[in-house]
Design a protein around this motif. Structure first.
Motif, short mmCIF file in Angstrom:
data_model
loop_
_atom_site.label_atom_id
_atom_site.label_comp_id
_atom_site.label_asym_id
_atom_site.label_seq_id
_atom_site.Cartn_x
_atom_site.Cartn_y
_atom_site.Cartn_z
N ARG A 23 -1.57 -10.89 1.62
CA ARG A 23 -1.69 -9.48 1.98
C ARG A 23 -1.45 -8.65 0.73
O ARG A 23 -0.60 -8.98 -0.09
N ILE A 24 -2.21 -7.56 0.58
CA ILE A 24 -2.05 -6.67 -0.57
C ILE A 24 -2.02 -5.22 -0.11
O ILE A 24 -2.50 -4.88 0.97
N CYS A 25 -1.45 -4.37 -0.98
CA CYS A 25 -1.50 -2.92 -0.78
C CYS A 25 -2.54 -2.38 -1.77
O CYS A 25 -3.17 -3.14 -2.50
N THR A 26 -2.67 -1.06 -1.86
CA THR A 26 -3.67 -0.49 -2.77
C THR A 26 -3.35 -0.72 -4.24
O THR A 26 -4.23 -0.57 -5.08
N PHE A 27 -2.11 -1.08 -4.57
CA PHE A 27 -1.74 -1.37 -5.95
C PHE A 27 -1.74 -2.87 -6.22
O PHE A 27 -1.27 -3.31 -7.27
N GLU A 28 -2.22 -3.66 -5.28
CA GLU A 28 -2.29 -5.12 -5.36
C GLU A 28 -0.94 -5.81 -5.34
O GLU A 28 -0.83 -6.96 -5.77
#
Length: 82
Positions: A23-28
């Protein structure tokens, strides 16, 4: 180009490029599905953003665009974001 980081920042579990559990967020920022869902309750502890399933790079493109080998491990940040 996504870095495809090799591990969960919370528990240090290996997350190979082909892993459906990354899983990642917009900042990886990268976490395993278990930590993202249970420990972090769907909120990135680094930026406060939401998680999404990390896209998987097609196998024929991995040689040309290999995943990152840099491991990020921040066990102190495994609590829910403030």
């Amino acid at each position: 180009m996504l870095q495809l980081r090799p591990n969960c920042e919370c528990c240090n579990r290996d997350l190979p490029a082909e892993s459906p559990d990354a899983r990642i967020c917009t900042f990886e920022c990268t976490f395993c599905a278990d930590c993202a869902n249970t420990k972090l309750k769907g909120v990135c502890p680094n930026c406060g953003g939401e998680f999404t399933v990390r896209p998987r790079r097609p196998a024929d493109m991995l040689a040309k665009y290999p995943p990152s080998k840099e491991r990020v491990f921040k066990p102190q940040g495994c609590g829910a974001a403030a």
